[in-house]
Design an enzyme around this catalytic site. Structure first.
Site, PDB file in Angstrom:
ATOM      1  N   GLU A 147       0.854  -1.190   0.000  1.00 60.78           N
ATOM      2  CA  GLU A 147       0.000   0.000   0.000  1.00 60.78           C
ATOM      3  C   GLU A 147       0.889   1.238   0.000  1.00 60.78           C
ATOM      4  O   GLU A 147       1.779   1.373   0.852  1.00 60.78           O
ATOM      5  CB  GLU A 147      -0.922   0.034   1.218  1.00 60.78           C
ATOM      6  CG  GLU A 147      -1.818   1.272   1.214  1.00 60.78           C
ATOM      7  CD  GLU A 147      -2.725   1.384   2.419  1.00 60.78           C
ATOM      8  OE1 GLU A 147      -3.421   2.421   2.551  1.00 60.78           O
ATOM      9  OE2 GLU A 147      -2.746   0.445   3.241  1.00 60.78           O
ATOM     10  N   ASN A 165      -4.504   4.900  -2.353  1.00 55.46           N
ATOM     11  CA  ASN A 165      -5.705   5.530  -1.784  1.00 55.46           C
ATOM     12  C   ASN A 165      -6.205   6.695  -2.638  1.00 55.46           C
ATOM     13  O   ASN A 165      -5.407   7.473  -3.172  1.00 55.46           O
ATOM     14  CB  ASN A 165      -5.409   6.066  -0.371  1.00 55.46           C
ATOM     15  CG  ASN A 165      -5.192   4.943   0.613  1.00 55.46           C
ATOM     16  OD1 ASN A 165      -6.122   4.337   1.098  1.00 55.46           O
ATOM     17  ND2 ASN A 165      -3.919   4.643   0.896  1.00 55.46           N
ATOM     18  N   GLU A 196      -7.988   2.156  -3.401  1.00 56.65           N
ATOM     19  CA  GLU A 196      -8.711   2.059  -2.128  1.00 56.65           C
ATOM     20  C   GLU A 196      -9.610   3.283  -1.942  1.00 56.65           C
ATOM     21  O   GLU A 196      -9.159   4.421  -2.072  1.00 56.65           O
ATOM     22  CB  GLU A 196      -7.734   1.959  -0.958  1.00 56.65           C
ATOM     23  CG  GLU A 196      -6.893   0.684  -0.964  1.00 56.65           C
ATOM     24  CD  GLU A 196      -6.087   0.518   0.311  1.00 56.65           C
ATOM     25  OE1 GLU A 196      -6.374   1.246   1.294  1.00 56.65           O
ATOM     26  OE2 GLU A 196      -5.172  -0.313   0.330  1.00 56.65           O
ATOM     27  N   ASP A 208     -12.100   0.638   1.709  1.00 53.92           N
ATOM     28  CA  ASP A 208     -11.190   0.854   2.840  1.00 53.92           C
ATOM     29  C   ASP A 208     -11.958   1.210   4.110  1.00 53.92           C
ATOM     30  O   ASP A 208     -13.068   1.750   4.062  1.00 53.92           O
ATOM     31  CB  ASP A 208     -10.217   1.981   2.485  1.00 53.92           C
ATOM     32  CG  ASP A 208      -9.006   2.021   3.390  1.00 53.92           C
ATOM     33  OD1 ASP A 208      -8.793   1.046   4.145  1.00 53.92           O
ATOM     34  OD2 ASP A 208      -8.267   3.018   3.348  1.00 53.92           O
ATOM     35  N   GLU A 243      -6.439  -4.673   8.754  1.00 46.77           N
ATOM     36  CA  GLU A 243      -5.453  -3.614   8.966  1.00 46.77           C
ATOM     37  C   GLU A 243      -5.012  -3.586  10.425  1.00 46.77           C
ATOM     38  O   GLU A 243      -5.753  -3.995  11.319  1.00 46.77           O
ATOM     39  CB  GLU A 243      -6.047  -2.249   8.601  1.00 46.77           C
ATOM     40  CG  GLU A 243      -6.463  -2.106   7.147  1.00 46.77           C
ATOM     41  CD  GLU A 243      -7.058  -0.741   6.856  1.00 46.77           C
ATOM     42  OE1 GLU A 243      -6.525  -0.063   5.961  1.00 46.77           O
ATOM     43  OE2 GLU A 243      -8.045  -0.364   7.512  1.00 46.77           O
TER      44      GLU A 243
END
Length: 523
Positions: A301, A356, A388, A418, A475
Site C-alpha cells: 500500500e 488511496n 482504495e 477501505d 489492517e
C-alpha cells in the site's frame, strides 16, 4: 454646492428663494403701476395698452412656467433620491432573506446600549458582541428537498434568528453563514445566547412534507470599540466558529488567541505544501500486504510521507486535509501515483500496488482518465493497480462514484473498500457497488481479542466477504496473537507492523528480496 441643492434642505431653500423672488417682483410691479397708467394714456393712439397687456400676459406665463418647472425639478429630484435609495437597499441586502449583507455590515455604525432613562450602564458600556453562525449539514438538505427547499430553510432560519431577543442586527454573509451583532451583553449572557442560537436553528423545519434538520456552529467575540474596525471582531468570531465546527455539529466557542495562532500556522503550512507539491518533495512509502494463507507478499500500500524543509514530519491527515480544502489534491495525487507506479515496475509481476483515493476526488468525473494517463506513461498494467476508497467517499455523489468505479473496473483496475465498518451504510455500499476487496479497519482488529462483541463483528465481516466472494484484509495487525486469531477466522490478507512498517522504495526492494530468500529456505 450642487449636492446641497439636491438635498431636502437645499430644495426647501430653492422654494423659499422662488417665493421671495415672486414677492419682490410683486412689490416692484406696484411701484411701476402709476407709471404704466401714465404711459398708456400718453400713447393710447399707438396701441400702448395692448402692448402692456401682452407684456403682462407674457410675464404671468413666465412666472407660471417657472413655478411648474421648479415643481418638476423637485419631483425629479425626489424620484432620483427614491431610485438611489432602492439601489442602495438592493446593494446592501440579501435578495433571499432580505437581511443586510456583508457590505451593509462594513458600513454599520453602532448605537450605544442604553437603559429606559437613556443612560449607558458602566458594566455594559462598549459591550458589542459579534456572533458568527454557520449551518451544519445544509448540503444534505439541498440534496433531500432541492435548492428551492434549501432557500425555504434559509428564510426560516433567518426569521428564527431575528426573533431572538438581543439580536440587535442580523446579517447574511452568503451561503449558510449569518452574523449577529448584540449590544450590552455580559460574558454569561453571551454564552447563554450562543446556546439559544443553536437551539433555535436546529429545531426541525417542515419543507414539502419533509421534516428536515440542520446543525449549527457558533463562534463569538467582543469588538474592541475605537481600537479596531468592526470587521476584525467578525473575523475572530469566524475563527471561533470554524474551531467549533471542527469539534462536531452544535458547538459554540468564544474566540481564543490560540485559534488565530492555529490559522497562522495553517496558512504557513499551506504555503509550504504548495511548494512541496511543486518540487515533488512529498514521497511515497510502501507497507507490505501479506497473503495469510501462504505467507507470501501480495502487494504494497502506497502511503504519502512529507518531511518539510525544517526537518519536521507532517502527518498525512494534516497535509492531505489541506490539499483537499485548497484544491491541491489532484496535483498531489497525480505526483504520488506517478512515483508509485514507477517504483512498482521494479516489483515482481504478482505484487500489486494499492493506492488511496481521497473522498474529494470521487466527485471528479475525470478521475479515471487521470489514472489511465499515469498508468500509460509509467507502463504499469492496470491489473496491478488497486484503488482504495473509503465508504464516506461514496456518499458525496453516488451517481458519479458509480460511474468512476465502473470505468476503473472495465479497465482492469481492482477496487478495495477501505476502513470497512467505520463509515455509512456499509451493507448498502456493498450491494450498490462492486468491490474486489474489503479492508477491516484497524480499530476492530486492535480490540477483537479482548472484546467479545468486537470479535463477533470481525467474524461477521469475514463471513460476509466470503459469502460475497470478496477478499478481506485486516489492517493494524501488530501481535502474533492477532495473526493467529485472524488465521483461525479465515482472513485473506494481513497488514500492519507485525509484517512491516511503511518504507521507502529502496527498502521495499530489500523486503521483496528477503521474502524470496525466506520462502526459498522454507521450501
Amino acid at each position: 454646492m450642487l449636492e446641497f441643492f439636491r438635498s431636502r434642505a437645499g430644495r426647501q431653500c430653492l422654494t423659499i428663494m422662488a417665493l421671495g423672488a415672486v414677492l419682490w417682483i410683486s412689490a416692484a410691479l406696484l411701484d411701476v403701476d402709476s407709471w404704466l397708467v401714465s404711459f398708456m394714456s400718453s400713447f393710447e393712439n399707438y396701441g400702448a395698452d395692448k402692448f402692456v397687456l401682452a407684456l403682462g400676459i407674457a410675464g404671468a406665463m413666465s412666472f407660471i412656467y417657472s413655478v411648474l418647472r421648479i415643481a418638476d425639478l423637485r419631483k425629479e429630484m425626489q424620484l432620483r433620491d427614491s431610485a438611489q435609495a432602492r439601489a442602495d437597499w438592493t446593494a446592501t441586502h440579501d435578495h433571499l432573506t432580505k437581511l443586510p449583507n456583508r457590505y451593509a455590515f462594513e458600513r454599520k455604525i453602532l448605537p450605544k446600549p442604553a437603559d429606559r432613562d437613556g443612560n449607558i450602564p458602566e458594566e455594559v458600556k462598549s459591550n458589542v458582541t459579534i456572533f458568527s453562525v454557520d449551518l451544519d449539514g445544509f448540503k444534505k438538505v439541498n440534496d433531500l428537498v432541492g435548492h428551492k427547499g434549501g432557500d425555504v430553510l434559509l428564510v426560516e432560519v433567518a426569521k428564527r434568528i431575528c426573533a431572538l431577543g438581543n439580536a440587535d442586527c442580523v446579517y447574511r454573509f452568503g451561503g449558510d453563514e449569518f452574523i449577529i451583532i448584540a449590544l450590552g451583553m455580559t460574558a454569561a449572557r453571551e454564552e447563554w445566547f450562543a446556546k439559544v442560537l443553536i437551539q433555535a436553528v436546529t429545531r426541525p423545519i417542515l419543507i414539502d412534507g419533509f421534516a428536515v434538520e440542520v446543525g449549527a456552529s457558533v463562534g463569538y467575540d467582543r469588538w474592541n470599540e475605537g481600537a479596531e474596525p468592526l470587521e476584525d471582531a467578525a473575523h475572530r468570531a469566524d475563527l471561533a466558529m470554524y474551531e467549533a465546527k471542527s469539534r462536531g455539529p452544535n458547538h459554540q466557542l468564544i474566540f481564543e488567541t490560540s485559534m488565530q495562532d492555529k490559522v497562522t500556522e495553517r496558512a504557513s503550512l499551506e504555503t509550504k505544501l504548495r511548494s512541496a507539491i511543486q518540487n515533488r518533495a512529498i514521497k511515497t512509502y510502501y507497507q507490505p500486504l501479506i497473503d495469510l494463507r501462504s505467507g507470501r507478499l501480495c502487494g504494497f500500500e502506497a502511503l504519502a510521507r512529507w518531511t518539510d524543509e525544517d526537518g519536521m514530519n507532517i502527518p498525512p491527515p494534516v497535509f492531505i486535509g489541506i490539499a483537499e480544502e485548497t484544491g491541491m489534491i489532484t496535483e498531489l495525487f497525480e505526483n504520488l501515483l506517478t512515483q508509485a507506479c514507477s517504483d512498482a515496475l521494479a516489483w515482481p509481476d504478482d505484487v500489486r500496488l494499492s493506492f488511496n483515493v481521497s473522498p474529494v476526488q470521487m466527485e471528479d468525473k475525470l478521475l479515471p482518465s487521470r489514472i489511465f494517463k499515469v498508468l500509460a506513461a509509467s507502463r504499469l498494467p492496470a491489473r496491478r493497480l488497486e484503488v482504495e476508497i473509503t465508504e464516506n467517499a461514496l456518499i458525496q455523489d453516488p451517481a458519479v462514484a458509480a460511474h468512476i468505479l465502473d470505468e476503473l473496473h472495465e479497465a482492469g483496475v481492482q477496487i478495495a473498500l477501505d476502513d470497512f465498518g467505520t463509515g455509512y451504510s456499509s451493507l448498502a455500499q456493498l450491494a450498490r457497488y462492486r468491490f474486489d476487496k474489503i479492508k477491516i479497519d484497524k480499530s476492530f482488529i486492535a480490540t477483537c481479542r479482548e472484546d467479545e462483541k468486537q470479535e463477533k463483528i470481525v467474524r461477521a465481516m469475514l463471513a460476509l466477504g466470503k459469502s460475497l466472494n470478496i477478499k478481506t484484509t485486516a489492517e493494524g495487525v501488530e501481535e502474533h496473537a492477532q495473526l493467529a486469531s485472524l488465521l483461525q477466522l479465515g482472513c485473506d490478507i494481513g497488514q500492519g507492523y507485525l509484517f512491516g512498517k511503511a518504507m521507502p522504495a529502496a527498502e521495499a526492494g530489500i523486503f521483496i528480496d528477503s521474502q524470496k530468500a525466506n520462502l526459498a529456505i522454507t521450501a
